[in-house]
Scaffold this motif. Sequence first.
Motif, PDB file in Angstrom:
ATOM      1  N   HIS A 173       0.834  -1.213   0.000  1.00  0.00           N
ATOM      2  CA  HIS A 173       0.000   0.000   0.000  1.00  0.00           C
ATOM      3  C   HIS A 173       0.870   1.264   0.000  1.00  0.00           C
ATOM      4  O   HIS A 173       0.505   2.273  -0.595  1.00  0.00           O
ATOM      5  CB  HIS A 173      -0.966  -0.008   1.194  1.00  0.00           C
ATOM      6  N   SER A 176       2.059   1.677  -3.573  1.00  0.00           N
ATOM      7  CA  SER A 176       0.983   2.137  -4.461  1.00  0.00           C
ATOM      8  C   SER A 176       0.651   3.602  -4.230  1.00  0.00           C
ATOM      9  O   SER A 176       0.402   4.337  -5.180  1.00  0.00           O
ATOM     10  CB  SER A 176      -0.249   1.244  -4.320  1.00  0.00           C
ATOM     11  N   ARG A 177       0.674   4.050  -2.988  1.00  0.00           N
ATOM     12  CA  ARG A 177       0.422   5.473  -2.697  1.00  0.00           C
ATOM     13  C   ARG A 177       1.563   6.338  -3.243  1.00  0.00           C
ATOM     14  O   ARG A 177       1.325   7.420  -3.790  1.00  0.00           O
ATOM     15  CB  ARG A 177       0.235   5.713  -1.201  1.00  0.00           C
TER      16      ARG A 177
END
Length: 186
Positions: A173, A176-177
Amino acid sequence: NSSRLKYTGTTCLFGLASWPRPERGICFPSAITTKCHACFFPINDHEQCFQFHFPVEDKERNEATWGVLGAKEGKEECKELASRLRKEGWDEEFLNPLENVSHVVRFGFSLLQPRLGNWAFGPVILLGDAAHPPVPYLGQGAQMGLEDAGTLAQLIGRICVDEQGSFDLSNFHKASRAFETMRMRR
């Protein structure tokens, strides 16, 4: 999501023509007078692919007619466009494919409005055309896809690999951010 597709005012005739390209490679002619531009590229020694992009007023567009055209309809529409462009001074080199067309697709260009706020959805990340749709006739989608894939690979390598070199999905995550932060502006 309240995003909708918004027609850009540009329609395309995309086709195959039994007409050889006079030179190898891709060609991008355009005209200010017709606000029309095109792209031609050879398929083989006797055939080429073309795309003609031209403005169509919002009130004149008919989304029900977008798609693969029948042989007769495609040839008629291409001949009409060739006639219009001939009057505007386009060279025969670019009009011959329209008059020797074998397959035609008509479609209008649309953009997603407003643009997506996120490209990462759990383990799924949008890349290339799916994330930031570019103009489709200059290979920009392929280029954006390569840039996105390279960026994401670098981020995953730096953020999702621990000190022992093991892959650790618990930080995906974060990667991806970081990807969204870096690429959404592009």
